[in-house]
Structures are given as structure tokens and as C-alpha cells.
Enzyme design. Structure first.
Site, PDB file in Angstrom:
ATOM      1  N   ASN A  37       0.605  -0.463   6.035  1.00 12.58           N
ATOM      2  CA  ASN A  37       0.943  -1.023   4.885  1.00 12.58           C
ATOM      3  C   ASN A  37       1.916  -2.302   5.224  1.00 12.58           C
ATOM      4  O   ASN A  37       2.944  -2.294   6.095  1.00 12.58           O
ATOM      5  CB  ASN A  37       1.981  -0.363   4.134  1.00 12.58           C
ATOM      6  CG  ASN A  37       2.596  -1.156   3.209  1.00 12.58           C
ATOM      7  OD1 ASN A  37       2.130  -2.007   2.456  1.00 12.58           O
ATOM      8  ND2 ASN A  37       3.910  -0.685   2.546  1.00 12.58           N
ATOM      9  N   GLY A  38       1.416  -3.613   4.903  1.00  9.88           N
ATOM     10  CA  GLY A  38       2.055  -4.896   5.316  1.00  9.88           C
ATOM     11  C   GLY A  38       1.189  -5.995   5.835  1.00  9.88           C
ATOM     12  O   GLY A  38      -0.215  -5.714   5.581  1.00  9.88           O
ATOM     13  N   LYS A  42       5.099  -8.805 -19.580  1.00  6.33           N
ATOM     14  CA  LYS A  42       4.702  -7.530 -19.990  1.00  6.33           C
ATOM     15  C   LYS A  42       3.308  -7.534 -20.802  1.00  6.33           C
ATOM     16  O   LYS A  42       2.519  -6.836 -20.157  1.00  6.33           O
ATOM     17  CB  LYS A  42       5.593  -6.836 -21.057  1.00  6.33           C
ATOM     18  CG  LYS A  42       7.050  -6.364 -20.373  1.00  6.33           C
ATOM     19  CD  LYS A  42       7.075  -5.123 -19.533  1.00  6.33           C
ATOM     20  CE  LYS A  42       6.780  -5.660 -17.914  1.00  6.33           C
ATOM     21  NZ  LYS A  42       7.942  -6.222 -17.278  1.00  6.33           N
ATOM     22  N   TRP A  72      -3.677  -1.814  -1.420  1.00  8.80           N
ATOM     23  CA  TRP A  72      -3.403  -3.024  -2.322  1.00  8.80           C
ATOM     24  C   TRP A  72      -4.000  -4.190  -1.427  1.00  8.80           C
ATOM     25  O   TRP A  72      -3.213  -4.489  -0.133  1.00  8.80           O
ATOM     26  CB  TRP A  72      -2.044  -3.402  -2.860  1.00  8.80           C
ATOM     27  CG  TRP A  72      -1.870  -4.328  -3.735  1.00  8.80           C
ATOM     28  CD1 TRP A  72      -2.051  -4.246  -5.207  1.00  8.80           C
ATOM     29  CD2 TRP A  72      -1.734  -5.709  -3.460  1.00  8.80           C
ATOM     30  NE1 TRP A  72      -1.919  -5.463  -5.660  1.00  8.80           N
ATOM     31  CE2 TRP A  72      -1.726  -6.497  -4.729  1.00  8.80           C
ATOM     32  CE3 TRP A  72      -1.668  -6.837  -2.365  1.00  8.80           C
ATOM     33  CZ2 TRP A  72      -1.848  -7.741  -4.957  1.00  8.80           C
ATOM     34  CZ3 TRP A  72      -1.720  -7.839  -2.450  1.00  8.80           C
ATOM     35  CH2 TRP A  72      -1.590  -8.670  -3.725  1.00  8.80           C
ATOM     36  N   GLU A  76      10.216 -12.046 -20.940  1.00  2.00           N
ATOM     37  CA  GLU A  76       9.955 -10.818 -20.219  1.00  2.00           C
ATOM     38  C   GLU A  76       8.792 -10.150 -21.189  1.00  2.00           C
ATOM     39  O   GLU A  76       7.971  -9.523 -20.925  1.00  2.00           O
ATOM     40  CB  GLU A  76      11.145 -10.136 -20.211  1.00  2.00           C
ATOM     41  CG  GLU A  76      11.014  -8.684 -20.220  1.00  2.00           C
ATOM     42  CD  GLU A  76      10.345  -8.295 -18.744  1.00  2.00           C
ATOM     43  OE1 GLU A  76       9.902  -7.180 -18.477  1.00  2.00           O
ATOM     44  OE2 GLU A  76      10.188  -9.400 -17.761  1.00  2.00           O
ATOM     45  N   ARG A  98       1.472   2.161  -6.004  1.00  6.21           N
ATOM     46  CA  ARG A  98       1.645   1.021  -4.865  1.00  6.21           C
ATOM     47  C   ARG A  98       0.456   0.096  -4.669  1.00  6.21           C
ATOM     48  O   ARG A  98       0.337  -0.627  -3.876  1.00  6.21           O
ATOM     49  CB  ARG A  98       2.432   1.579  -3.582  1.00  6.21           C
ATOM     50  CG  ARG A  98       3.483   2.403  -3.714  1.00  6.21           C
ATOM     51  CD  ARG A  98       4.213   2.881  -2.358  1.00  6.21           C
ATOM     52  NE  ARG A  98       4.322   1.842  -1.435  1.00  6.21           N
ATOM     53  CZ  ARG A  98       5.357   1.217  -1.334  1.00  6.21           C
ATOM     54  NH1 ARG A  98       6.280   1.599  -2.087  1.00  6.21           N
ATOM     55  NH2 ARG A  98       5.442   0.060  -0.435  1.00  6.21           N
ATOM     56  N   LYS A 148       3.430  -1.817  -7.808  1.00  5.66           N
ATOM     57  CA  LYS A 148       4.712  -1.485  -8.136  1.00  5.66           C
ATOM     58  C   LYS A 148       5.634  -2.174  -7.292  1.00  5.66           C
ATOM     59  O   LYS A 148       6.620  -2.749  -7.629  1.00  5.66           O
ATOM     60  CB  LYS A 148       5.012  -0.179  -8.186  1.00  5.66           C
ATOM     61  CG  LYS A 148       6.611   0.298  -8.717  1.00  5.66           C
ATOM     62  CD  LYS A 148       6.601  -0.144 -10.206  1.00  5.66           C
ATOM     63  CE  LYS A 148       8.061   0.043 -10.795  1.00  5.66           C
ATOM     64  NZ  LYS A 148       8.304  -0.721 -11.957  1.00  5.66           N
ATOM     65  N   GLU A 180       0.754  -8.599 -17.872  1.00 12.57           N
ATOM     66  CA  GLU A 180       0.580  -7.515 -16.976  1.00 12.57           C
ATOM     67  C   GLU A 180      -0.362  -6.446 -17.348  1.00 12.57           C
ATOM     68  O   GLU A 180      -1.210  -5.792 -16.762  1.00 12.57           O
ATOM     69  CB  GLU A 180       1.816  -6.805 -16.588  1.00 12.57           C
ATOM     70  CG  GLU A 180       2.708  -7.351 -15.680  1.00 12.57           C
ATOM     71  CD  GLU A 180       4.103  -6.805 -15.281  1.00 12.57           C
ATOM     72  OE1 GLU A 180       3.848  -6.437 -14.283  1.00 12.57           O
ATOM     73  OE2 GLU A 180       5.022  -6.861 -15.897  1.00 12.57           O
ATOM     74  N   HIS A 187       8.021 -30.084 -27.310  1.00  9.59           N
ATOM     75  CA  HIS A 187       7.790 -31.059 -26.123  1.00  9.59           C
ATOM     76  C   HIS A 187       6.384 -30.622 -25.568  1.00  9.59           C
ATOM     77  O   HIS A 187       6.309 -31.170 -24.279  1.00  9.59           O
ATOM     78  CB  HIS A 187       9.033 -30.992 -25.157  1.00  9.59           C
ATOM     79  CG  HIS A 187      10.214 -31.106 -25.779  1.00  9.59           C
ATOM     80  ND1 HIS A 187      10.619 -32.308 -26.203  1.00  9.59           N
ATOM     81  CD2 HIS A 187      11.091 -30.367 -26.195  1.00  9.59           C
ATOM     82  CE1 HIS A 187      11.745 -32.340 -26.936  1.00  9.59           C
ATOM     83  NE2 HIS A 187      12.254 -30.974 -26.798  1.00  9.59           N
ATOM     84  N   CYS A 189       1.023  -1.370   0.082  1.00  7.44           N
ATOM     85  CA  CYS A 189      -0.068  -0.013  -0.067  1.00  7.44           C
ATOM     86  C   CYS A 189       0.810   1.229   0.130  1.00  7.44           C
ATOM     87  O   CYS A 189       2.019   1.050   0.273  1.00  7.44           O
ATOM     88  CB  CYS A 189      -0.841   0.166   1.266  1.00  7.44           C
ATOM     89  SG  CYS A 189      -1.948  -1.419   1.518  1.00  7.44           S
TER      90      CYS A 189
HETATM   91  C1  AGP Z   1       7.387  -6.257 -13.642  1.00  7.35           C
HETATM   92  O1  AGP Z   1       6.865  -5.526 -14.442  1.00  7.35           O
HETATM   93  C2  AGP Z   1       6.562  -6.394 -12.541  1.00  7.35           C
HETATM   94  N1  AGP Z   1       6.154  -5.104 -11.857  1.00  7.35           N
HETATM   95  C3  AGP Z   1       7.021  -7.316 -11.303  1.00  7.35           C
HETATM   96  O2  AGP Z   1       7.239  -8.474 -11.685  1.00  7.35           O
HETATM   97  C4  AGP Z   1       8.565  -6.814 -10.529  1.00  7.35           C
HETATM   98  O3  AGP Z   1       9.532  -6.963 -11.528  1.00  7.35           O
HETATM   99  C5  AGP Z   1       8.848  -7.760  -9.595  1.00  7.35           C
HETATM  100  O4  AGP Z   1       7.720  -7.424  -8.398  1.00  7.35           O
HETATM  101  C6  AGP Z   1      10.045  -7.437  -8.802  1.00  7.35           C
HETATM  102  O5  AGP Z   1      10.219  -6.317  -8.437  1.00  7.35           O
HETATM  103  P1  AGP Z   1      11.479  -5.443  -7.791  1.00  7.35           P
HETATM  104  O6  AGP Z   1      12.511  -5.592  -9.075  1.00  7.35           O
HETATM  105  O7  AGP Z   1      11.090  -4.163  -7.272  1.00  7.35           O
HETATM  106  O8  AGP Z   1      12.075  -6.121  -6.630  1.00  7.35           O
END
Ligand code: AGP
Length: 613
Positions: free
Chosen positions: A100-101, A490, A74, A486, A27, A608, A493, A509, A2
Site C-alpha cells: 500500500n503506497g 457530496k 486502489w 460540501e 480503502r 476513504k 462523490e 461574476h 489500498c
Molecule cells: C469526503 O467525503 C472524501 N472522502 C474526501 O474528500 C476526504 O474528506 C478527504 O480525503 C480528507 O480525508 P481525511 O479527513 O481523512 O483527511
């Protein structure tokens, strides 16, 4: 994960809190709320959804106050809703708190409090902690600060909590364990935030709060203590960050801005470290653990998500150039798998935010077992940066878009420097190749610029053509396999389309069963030692009428003739080519997300920085 913000001073708190929440919205954006000290009582305004919904609601209510706290959520415990939104009132209504947590033992605490007649208005672990604090304050007839200290000794889990109390008009009590907290020091005012972005417009003087620290914050006073009630002298640091860095400028989305920043951010990650003309690399962090690296039996790379994909490229680089065993670990599995770690091990932790709980806890464990930790981190002063033995910042600047783009290429660029420098130290690379690769790396920013200036229209057309696809397959070999992973991440996401990345040869396979006229298959097929093999793989997909889209090196007519559509990148040595081939895949995901009318900066269910396990 959060976002939390707080203010106490002479200014009106409400506009500062709202602006701060907007800066922290990456966040978490399930709900937002503020609590304001209106002199003789606390006002709490909260709404499900984005900060804009809160603003629309709170705007009709009294907000005149010089002390307040704010939260963007979040959801972990309790679905996104008004009742589960923060801040929460204590049972008496005298205290308001944001958190937050995750409080792991909240169920047990809740049972104890329910037994005492407490009734809960939400499903959150946070409200339980708040009432636990109030119960101690009431029964011990002690101050809020004391009650928080006593309560936190009984809590397990992660937290940043901010509390205000009717009794203390200009005071915010804050405490931290596991989640990030920064306090901004102003003249006659203090700011609190999950990171420095809410305070950047007001002060560059900040204090990073450590685990098990508690802060008593007033306009003219910042008192830091540990849970043992001992005073700690705040260590004030100067921020090296400009407001413009956390604003969109002329771009519609942060994600697009950050993709377009890559020529500069890759250059910034190489600046002062790579000197191709004079043929050397300087990486002071690496020098600091030179002995450990020379005698290391293996390197273990620990990360999550996109950072884990960068780690995979790191594995290929270090094994090929340094002839050293490398293992790449998902932090969350590495944390609980009880792996065999020794003082001979060097752990490389890769993280954009530097706050990812899975990675942080995995490192704390490895450190306890004597391993040396090298950090590749983007956020200066973050928790991971602070626990490593040595490291290299990626200098990509603040990354606001939830989908990581510029941080990824900066991580890969730093891994290139690390592997080349270590190979030179270990004498496992001949000087001709070393010098050649320095020049290849130095040429990358201009080549990324070329892609952004010449390929966007082609990529937009491909995005338009496949905007309604239900599934995608991404394939690559060698250094391009992690890029395929990757690219798939993307797309997932940003567009919510199911996508899988695979080593191209692995396709036969099993996954080839997915191939039909409907399935777009994206090949990362830049020129390298595997090129002939990847051409065969493309023909295998074409044989089953799949839709082949390919990232190709400039002038590659072979794949150009085989694919339905191509995204071209300049020629480059295969070792540095991942820094180019990922860019079209970032843009493809972005433009499909835009075509589908989605919020590409704040994709659903994501945040994030994942600060809970
Ligand atoms: C990637 O686009 C995501 N936001 C997520 O997978 C991110 O890479 C992952 O949470 C790791 O975050 P960090 O690099 O801040 O540790």
C-alpha cells in the site's frame, strides 16, 4: 490507500483474510487478492473488482493455510486488472508481497532489474520493489528480513509491505513508511491490517507501527526493528471499539447509517467538553498549547476534501469570535508552495482518517519549521494524531462510507468548541453571547434528530425530481458558503453529477451563465445576517428560470414562496446553523445516488483514506 491484511496463527487464514478485506474495502476496490502459505509453496489468488469476485474465484482452489496476506487495491500504477492486482509473486515464485503506497523511484529500480534480465508481469511499482528485494536476497544470500531492510534503504516514497516466503511457513515480514499499519496481538496468533477493523473480532490488543519500522511476525512472536536492525519494544495499546460500530446494522448503506448517527456523534464530540448549564468548555488539548495560542500571530488550518470545508467554517468562527487571523490551506498545495511558517504559527490539522498523506507531509514540514500543531482527528492512534503537539479527537466512531458525513459535523462541532474556548481565553467574546452559544450548541443534536424525523420524505421527493440532472449549482453566503461547497462535493462523490459550490454573490461574476430551466440551483438559505441578500440572489436565479431548491429555517415563508422545493431545518444561531444545514444536503446526495442505482458506500475511483500524495 489500498487495504492490507495478514494473519499467522493456528486458525485457517483464508476466511480471516477475506473477512478483513471486506472490512477494508472502503480503502480501495479496484481488485482484491490473497497469498497463502500452503506448506511447500505459495498460492496467490487475485481478481479485478470487489472482494466478492475474489471469493468466487478462490473458492474453487486450495485455501487450507494458517498463514497468509490479503490486499484490496486502489490503483495508482497500472490500471485495475487481474495482472496488476496484488499479491505479486517474485520472479522465482518463492516470495509473495502486497503493498500500500507509491514507490517513487520504481522506474530507476526497474531499469536496473531489467538490465539483469528480470521480466515483469504487471505495470506496478510494487512488483518492482518485490523483485528488488529478491535480487538482494539472492545476491547477498541473506534472510528475507535482511533483504527487505537493505532494499528499503534504497526506496523513496510511501509503503506498507507484507511479504511471505516459501522458506518460512509461519512468518510474515512487514514494514512501514507513510502508510498505516496496525498489528493485533492474540494468543498464539497475530493479525495485521491497515486499521484495526480486520482484527476487532479477535483481539483488542494492538501495536501501531511507526515509520521506518520492520516487523517479523510469527504465531507466538512479534519482533519489531528499525532499518538499522535495532530491536524496538512493541507498545501494546487497548482498542476502545466495538464490532457493531463497523457494521451496517439495519441500514442499507454505511452512508445512511452514518448520517443517522449524527445526533449521537455530535453529542459524543461535545461530551465532557461542553457544559452549557454551568457555562464552561473544557478542551484539554487547547489548554496544553494555551501560551502558543495566546501569542499566535495567526492560525493556519491545513486539510483536504471535506475536512478542508470544515476548516473554512473554522476560519469564519475563529476570525469572528477570537479576532485572530486564519488561513485555510489545501494540504497538497501548502506542502509544496514553500509557505512562510514560524514558531509563532499554530497549525490546525483536520482529518477524519488521520492518514491523509498530503496533510501528514504538510504537517511534518510545518513542524520542522517550528510551528505548533493542533490536530482535530477522528481515528484514534492514527499517524496525524501521533505527530501533533496537542489535539481533540472528534469521537464520531469509525466512518466506513467513503463520503464523509458524521465526521464532518463532529469536526465542525469541535471547531465550535475550540473557537468559543479560545475567544473566552482571549477575552474577545462577551459572556452573554458565550453562554447563549453554549446553549445553542447543546441543542444541536436534538435539532438534527428533528430533521431526520421530519424531512426525509421531502428530500427523497426532491432527489427523485432531480435524479437525471447533469449539473447542479450550490450557493451560500457566510457560514453557509462552506456548506454549499460540501453539498456540491457530496453530490459529485455519490452521484457522479457535476456540481459546483459558490459564494452566492459570486454567481453574478460568471456562473449565472450556467442557469437555465435544466439547472437545479441549491441555496443554503437559513436565517442569518445575509438573509435579505440571499433572497435577492434567489430572485436573480428565478428571473432566469432556474430551478431553485433551498435549505431554509423553519417558518421562513419568504424563501419557501420563491423556491420550487425546500428542505427545512430548525431555527438556530447562524454560528451553529452549519451543523444543521449540511444534513439535508448529505441526504439529497445519498437519495439521488440510490435513485441512480449507484454503490453509494464505494463510489467509483474513490477511497476513504488517501494515503498517497
Ligand atoms: C469526503 O467525503 C472524501 N472522502 C474526501 O474528500 C476526504 O474528506 C478527504 O480525503 C480528507 O480525508 P481525511 O479527513 O481523512 O483527511
Amino acid at each position: 490507500m489500498c487495504g492490507i491484511v495478514g494473519y499467522t496463527g493456528q486458525k485457517q487464514a483464508y476466511p480471516i483474510l477475506i473477512d478483513g478485506l471486506k472490512k477494508l474495502e472502503y480503502r480501495g476496490y479496484d481488485s482484491a487478492g490473497v497469498a497463502l502459505h500452503l506448506g511447500n509453496h505459495l498460492a496467490v489468488y487475485k481478481k479485478q473488482g470487489k472482494v466478492a469476485a475474489l471469493e468466487a474465484y478462490a473458492g474453487d482452489h486450495p485455501v487450507a493455510a494458517t498463514t497468509g496476506i490479503g490486499h484490496t487495491r486502489w490503483a495508482t500504477h497500472g490500471e485495475p486488472s487481474d495482472r496488476n492486482a496484488h499479491p505479486h509473486y517474485s520472479a522465482s515464485g518463492e516470495i509473495a508481497m502486497i503493498h500500500n503506497g507509491i514507490i517513487e523511484n520504481y522506474a530507476q529500480l526497474k531499469d536496473e532489474l531489467t538490465g539483469k534480465g528480470y521480466v515483469f508481469n504487471s505495470d506496478t511499482d510494487s512488483e518492482v520493489l518485490l523483485n528488488f528485494i529478491e535480487d538482494i536476497k539472492r545476491n547477498n544470500e541473506c534472510s528475507l528480513e535482511e533483504a527487505v531492510r537493505v532494499a528499503l534503504k534504497r526506496v523513496t516514497g510511501a509503503y506498507v509491505i507484507l511479504l511471505i516466503d516459501t522458506e518460512y511457513p509461519d512468518t510474515i515480514i512487514a514494514a512501514r513508511k507513510g502508510s498505516p499499519l496496525v498489528i493485533g496481538v492474540g494468543k498464539g496468533e497475530h493479525f495485521l491490517g491497515s486499521d484495526a477493523s480486520p482484527m476487532l473480532a479477535y483481539t483488542k490488543e494492538v501495536v501501531y507501527i511507526n515509520d521506518y519500522e520492520l516487523a517479523i511476525v510469527r504465531p507466538d512472536e512479534l519482533i519489531l526493528k528499525n532499518l538499522g536492525n535495532e530491536r524496538i519494544t512493541p507498545f501494546v495499546q487497548k482498542l476502545d471499539l466495538e464490532l457493531a460500530a463497523i457494521e451496517k446494522g439495519n441500514f442499507e448503506h454505511f452512508m445512511l447509517k452514518e448520517i443517522y448517527e449524527q445526533p449521537k456523534t455530535i453529542l459524543d464530540s461535545l461530551r465532557g467538553r461542553l457544559n452549557a448549564e454551568r457555562g464552561y468548555i473544557t478542551l484539554s488539548g487547547l489548554d496544553r498549547i494555551e501560551d502558543k495560542l495566546r501569542n499566535a500571530h495567526r492560525i493556519v488550518i491545513v486539510a483536504c476534501g471535506t475536512s478542508w470545508h470544515a476548516g473554512l467554517i473554522g476560519e469564519y468562527l475563529i476570525e469572528e469570535l477570537c479576532r485572530l487571523n486564519v488561513e485555510v490551506e489545501y494540504a497538497s498545495e501548502f506542502r509544496y508552495r514553500n509557505p512562510i511558517i514560524s514558531s509563532q504559527d499554530v497549525i490546525i490539522a483536520i482529518s477524519q482518517s488521520g492518514e491523509t498523506a498530503d496533510t501528514l507531509v504538510a504537517l511534518e514540514n510545518a513542524k520542522k519549521q517550528g510551528a505548533t500543531i493542533f490536530g482535530i482527528v477522528n481515528v484514534v492512534g492514527s499517524s496525524i494524531a501521533r505527530i501533533t503537539d496537542a489535539g481533540a479527537y472528534t469521537h464520531a466512531g469509525p466512518e466506513i462510507g467513503v463520503a464523509s458525513t458524521k465526521a464532518f459535523t463532529a469536526q465542525v462541532a469541535v471547531l465550535q468548541l475550540f473557537a468559543l474556548k479560545l475567544a473566552q481565553m482571549r477575552g474577545t467574546i462577551d459572556d452573554t453571547l458565550f453562554q447563549h452559544l453554549l446553549h445553542e450548541l447543546e441543542a444541536i443534536p436534538a435539532k438534527v434528530e428533528w430533521i431526520l424525523n421530519n424531512q426525509v420524505e421531502a428530500i427523497q421527493a426532491i432527489a427523485h425530481a432531480y435524479r437525471d440532472a447533469d449539473n447542479f449549482l450550490y450557493l451560500g453566503r457566510g457560514y453557509n458558503f462552506p456548506i454549499a461547497l460540501e453539498g456540491a462535493l457530496k453530490l459529485k462523490e455519490i452521484t457522479y453529477i457535476h456540481a459546483e459550490g459558490y459564494p452566492a454573490a459570486e454567481m453574478k461574476h460568471g456562473p449565472i451563465a450556467l442557469v437555465d430551466e435544466e439547472l437545479p440551483v441549491v441555496f443554503v438559505a437559513t436565517k442569518d445576517v445575509y438573509h435579505e441578500k440571499i433572497v435577492s440572489n434567489i430572485q436573480e436565479i428565478n428571473a432566469r428560470k432556474g430551478n431553485v431548491v433551498a435549505v431554509v429555517s423553519e417558518g421562513d415563508e419568504t424563501v419557501n414562496d420563491l423556491a420550487k422545493a425546500v428542505m427545512v431545518v430548525p431555527q438556530a444561531h447562524e454560528i451553529v446553523a452549519p451543523l444543521l444545514s449540511v444534513v439535508p444536503l448529505q441526504l439529497l446526495a445519498y437519495y439521488i445516488g440510490v435513485e441512480r442505482g449507484l454503490d453509494v458506500d464505494k463510489p467509483r475511483n474513490l477511497a476513504k483514506s488517501v494515503t498517497v500524495e
